[in-house]
Design an enzyme around this catalytic site. Structure first.
Site, short mmCIF file in Angstrom:
data_model
loop_
_atom_site.label_atom_id
_atom_site.label_comp_id
_atom_site.label_asym_id
_atom_site.label_seq_id
_atom_site.Cartn_x
_atom_site.Cartn_y
_atom_site.Cartn_z
N LYS A 120 31.11 -3.71 4.16
CA LYS A 120 29.99 -4.58 4.31
C LYS A 120 29.35 -4.90 2.72
O LYS A 120 29.13 -6.04 2.38
CB LYS A 120 28.77 -3.97 4.99
CG LYS A 120 27.59 -4.54 4.76
CD LYS A 120 26.41 -4.00 5.54
CE LYS A 120 25.65 -2.91 4.84
NZ LYS A 120 24.41 -3.45 3.85
N ASN A 121 29.49 -3.93 1.96
CA ASN A 121 28.77 -3.99 0.76
C ASN A 121 29.51 -4.76 -0.34
O ASN A 121 29.27 -5.01 -1.51
CB ASN A 121 28.06 -2.74 0.13
CG ASN A 121 26.64 -2.32 1.17
OD1 ASN A 121 26.48 -3.06 1.67
ND2 ASN A 121 26.47 -1.25 0.79
N CYS A 129 16.61 -3.29 4.54
CA CYS A 129 16.14 -2.09 4.85
C CYS A 129 15.01 -1.70 4.16
O CYS A 129 14.99 -1.77 2.90
CB CYS A 129 17.39 -1.10 4.91
SG CYS A 129 18.38 -1.33 6.08
N ARG A 154 11.65 -1.87 -3.35
CA ARG A 154 12.91 -2.03 -3.64
C ARG A 154 12.83 -3.51 -4.88
O ARG A 154 13.09 -4.37 -4.47
CB ARG A 154 14.03 -2.79 -2.56
CG ARG A 154 14.11 -1.52 -1.62
CD ARG A 154 15.02 -1.73 -0.49
NE ARG A 154 16.36 -1.77 -0.86
CZ ARG A 154 17.59 -2.18 0.10
NH1 ARG A 154 17.22 -2.24 1.16
NH2 ARG A 154 18.69 -2.15 -0.50
N ASP A 195 23.87 6.19 1.14
CA ASP A 195 24.02 5.37 2.45
C ASP A 195 24.56 6.54 3.47
O ASP A 195 24.89 6.22 4.65
CB ASP A 195 24.90 4.37 2.48
CG ASP A 195 24.27 3.17 1.47
OD1 ASP A 195 24.92 2.26 1.05
OD2 ASP A 195 22.99 3.41 1.44
N ARG A 231 24.04 -4.79 11.87
CA ARG A 231 23.97 -5.39 10.60
C ARG A 231 25.15 -5.05 9.68
O ARG A 231 25.46 -5.66 8.85
CB ARG A 231 22.57 -5.01 9.84
CG ARG A 231 21.31 -5.94 10.13
CD ARG A 231 20.25 -5.55 9.36
NE ARG A 231 20.69 -5.94 7.92
CZ ARG A 231 20.00 -5.48 6.59
NH1 ARG A 231 18.80 -4.81 7.12
NH2 ARG A 231 20.36 -5.68 5.65
C1 EPZ Z 1 22.62 -1.49 -2.39
O1 EPZ Z 1 21.52 -1.86 -2.47
C2 EPZ Z 1 23.28 -1.32 -1.20
N1 EPZ Z 1 23.07 -2.71 -0.35
C3 EPZ Z 1 22.53 -0.21 -0.38
O2 EPZ Z 1 23.13 -0.15 0.82
C4 EPZ Z 1 22.41 1.03 -1.03
O3 EPZ Z 1 21.57 2.13 -0.46
C5 EPZ Z 1 22.11 0.95 -2.80
O4 EPZ Z 1 23.01 -0.21 -3.35
C6 EPZ Z 1 22.55 2.12 -3.48
O5 EPZ Z 1 24.02 2.53 -3.12
C7 EPZ Z 1 24.06 -3.47 -0.69
O6 EPZ Z 1 24.96 -3.31 -1.27
C8 EPZ Z 1 23.75 -4.81 0.00
P1 EPZ Z 1 20.21 -0.28 -6.18
P2 EPZ Z 1 20.65 -2.26 -3.81
O7 EPZ Z 1 19.83 -1.68 -6.86
O8 EPZ Z 1 21.71 -2.93 -4.78
C9 EPZ Z 1 16.18 0.96 -8.05
C10 EPZ Z 1 23.34 0.15 3.04
O9 EPZ Z 1 22.95 0.95 4.06
N2 EPZ Z 1 16.43 -0.40 -8.66
O10 EPZ Z 1 21.50 0.47 -6.68
O11 EPZ Z 1 19.39 -2.79 -3.62
C11 EPZ Z 1 16.19 0.90 -6.68
O12 EPZ Z 1 14.67 0.91 -6.35
C12 EPZ Z 1 22.44 -0.33 2.24
O13 EPZ Z 1 24.44 -0.48 3.23
C13 EPZ Z 1 15.06 -0.88 -9.56
O14 EPZ Z 1 14.61 0.06 -9.97
O15 EPZ Z 1 20.49 -0.73 -4.53
C14 EPZ Z 1 16.70 2.25 -6.09
O16 EPZ Z 1 15.64 3.52 -6.51
C15 EPZ Z 1 20.84 0.43 2.20
N3 EPZ Z 1 15.09 -2.06 -10.22
C16 EPZ Z 1 17.99 2.29 -7.30
O17 EPZ Z 1 17.47 1.46 -8.16
C17 EPZ Z 1 16.06 -2.80 -9.89
O18 EPZ Z 1 15.95 -4.16 -10.37
C18 EPZ Z 1 19.12 1.88 -6.64
O19 EPZ Z 1 19.04 0.68 -6.10
C19 EPZ Z 1 17.10 -2.47 -8.82
C20 EPZ Z 1 16.99 -1.35 -8.30
#
Ligand code: EPZ
Length: 431
Positions: free
Chosen positions: A22-23, A117, A122, A306, A398
């Site tokens: 998916k991702n 989610c 976020r 995840d 999803r």
């Molecule tokens: C991706 O989300 C995945 N979603 C999530 O999977 C997954 O949990 C996450 O990566 C971590 O592996 C998709 O790929 C569609 P991040 P993403 O940016 O990109 C902080 C699932 O179940 N952050 O890596 O949104 C954030 O708050 C889903 O498949 C900032 O502070 O996650 C978090 O604490 C749920 N500023 C950390 O970084 C930013 O600009 C990691 O978030 C961006 C992120």
């Protein structure tokens, strides 16, 4: 409203084939816009997030067709808009990948803030930081629209303050045609980052270092169409690994990349589960109660966040007390409330859960609060004594392709009910 029902207690036995990631596909589908050409994408999972992304591509003017159950033919030469409105983005977090793609293609983007989610705040500050370093002007206008003016994208050094999958992907998408060299430091290293880089390089991009924390991108003038197959879904595979362990079954999980599953394999072995790796499959079996262990979720190659709800569910019936620490998200234990309804003994304090293993969970009506919380409810229901019903399964759909059919093929007593249909015979728990 649809629900999933499970009469628990059957050990899962047999073979299951994992779908595309998916991702990875949610980053690769928007990236096809950069080809301005025909792309053929294979091993696409049939999940609702992909349907939402296909709808967005259609609305931007692309021609998208399934040429078989899991292969998409996408012609983006006719894409003629850089606007993605709220009704298109509200369902799915990954809709923000359209920003990096559209500024790369058109020098402009107007994309509504994404949905996705809910497990804490976020933010997308790191995405915006990357766009601005590449020469964009980013504003948040009315209706929560992110407006980006990027007429002259030029390479730069982007140091991510936090390891972010989304920001790493969005910066790659914005940089592939930016003039000169872009370096992304402190980049995410997940398998889906590597898959996107491989896809973009198949289109003629020049990206090196994906999978490490320094990614170098030399901008190119044009990209072209290609054929590409999505990697297997690491988290779907991990979900079936944990389900096999929780039900004391024996399951051969096919179409996987064992290297992507190393942290999950290591934890299951620590819990006393037998795991045998083959070239593109993995066998998980157990005939006894899992042992306790501690888990801390971290960015790849750490234990995936995840997989945290699914692993906590296994530990809820393990022998002993386990500590689960969430290292990525602020509030990813909301599903624990549902496990407590099934007899689990878990205490959550901030980003840490203390899990006292119990002998047995008991079936109950529960709900999925997000995608992986839904996966945890499935595992809990499969392992529990009695009947479990799961609401809000729209979240599960999803990210899991035919999850009921796959578990049913492994011997689970599981079915979906659309509440508007016939009433359901629920097995009362035998004394
Ligand atoms: C991706 O989300 C995945 N979603 C999530 O999977 C997954 O949990 C996450 O990566 C971590 O592996 C998709 O790929 C569609 P991040 P993403 O940016 O990109 C902080 C699932 O179940 N952050 O890596 O949104 C954030 O708050 C889903 O498949 C900032 O502070 O996650 C978090 O604490 C749920 N500023 C950390 O970084 C930013 O600009 C990691 O978030 C961006 C992120």
């Amino acid at each position: 409203m649809e629900r999933i029902f499970i009469n628990g207690g059957n050990p899962l036995k047999g073979e299951v084939t994992i779908s595309g990631a998916k991702n990875a596909v949610l980053a690769i589908l928007p990236a096809t816009i950069l080809a301005q050409d025909m792309c053929v994408i294979e091993n696409v999972p049939r999940i609702s997030d992909v349907e939402h992304m296909v709808r967005i591509l259609h609305q931007l003017g692309a021609r998208v067709n399934y040429i078989n159950d899991t292969t998409l033919e996408i012609d983006t030469s006719s894409v003629n808009s850089y606007v993605v409105t709220h009704d298109m983005t509200k369902h799915m977090r990954a809709s923000y990948y359209l920003i990096g793609t559209l500024i790369s293609r058109f020098g402009r983007a107007k994309v509504a803030m994404p949905g996705g989610c809910n497990f804490g705040v976020r933010p997308i500050d790191q995405h915006i930081k990357g766009f601005e370093i590449l020469g964009s002007e980013v504003n948040l206008s009315e209706n929560a629209m992110i407006e980006v003016d990027a007429t002259k994208l030029a390479g730069g050094l982007i140091y991510l303050d936090v390891v972010s999958v989304g920001a790493t992907i969005n910066c790659m998408l914005a940089a592939v045609r930016a003039k000169g060299l872009t370096v992304i430091e402190n980049a995410a290293k997940e398998p889906h980052i590597v898959d996107l880089a491989n896809f973009l390089n198949s289109m003629g991009a020049d990206i090196r270092g994906a999978g490490t924390d320094v990614i170098k991108i030399r901008g190119v003038d044009r990209l072209h169409g290609c054929s590409y197959s999505i990697i297997p879904d690491q988290i779907e595979a991990g979900t079936f690994m944990v389900a096999a362990a929780a039900t004391k079954g024996s399951v051969l999980i096919k179409n996987v990349t064992p290297k992507h599953l190393e942290s999950i394999t290591a934890k299951l072995i620590q819990c006393g589960i037998t795991v045998e790796e083959y070239d593109d499959s993995i066998l998980v079996k157990s005939d006894k109660r899992a042992k306790r262990c501690n888990v801390k979720t971290m960015p790849h190659p750490g234990f995936p966040t995840d997989m945290q709800p699914q692993m906590t569910t296994l530990l809820a019936i393990a022998d002993g007390t386990s500590i689960v620490s969430e290292g990525v998200w602020d509030n990813r234990f909301q599903y624990v409330e549902q496990l407590l309804r099934m007899g689990a003994n878990i205490n959550v304090s901030g980003k840490t859960a203390t899990v006292e293993g119990v002998e047995q969970l008991h079936g109950a009506p529960v709900r999925a609060d997000d995608l992986r919380a839904g996966a945890a409810m499935l595992i809990a229901g499969l392992a529990a004594k009695g009947t479990t019903s799961i609401e809000n399964i729209v979240y599960i759909d999803r990210g899991y392709d035919d999850v009921v059919g796959k578990f049913k093929s492994l011997g689970a007593d599981i079915w979906r009910v659309d509440d508007e249909d016939k009433p359901t015979v629920v097995k009362t728990e035998t004394a």
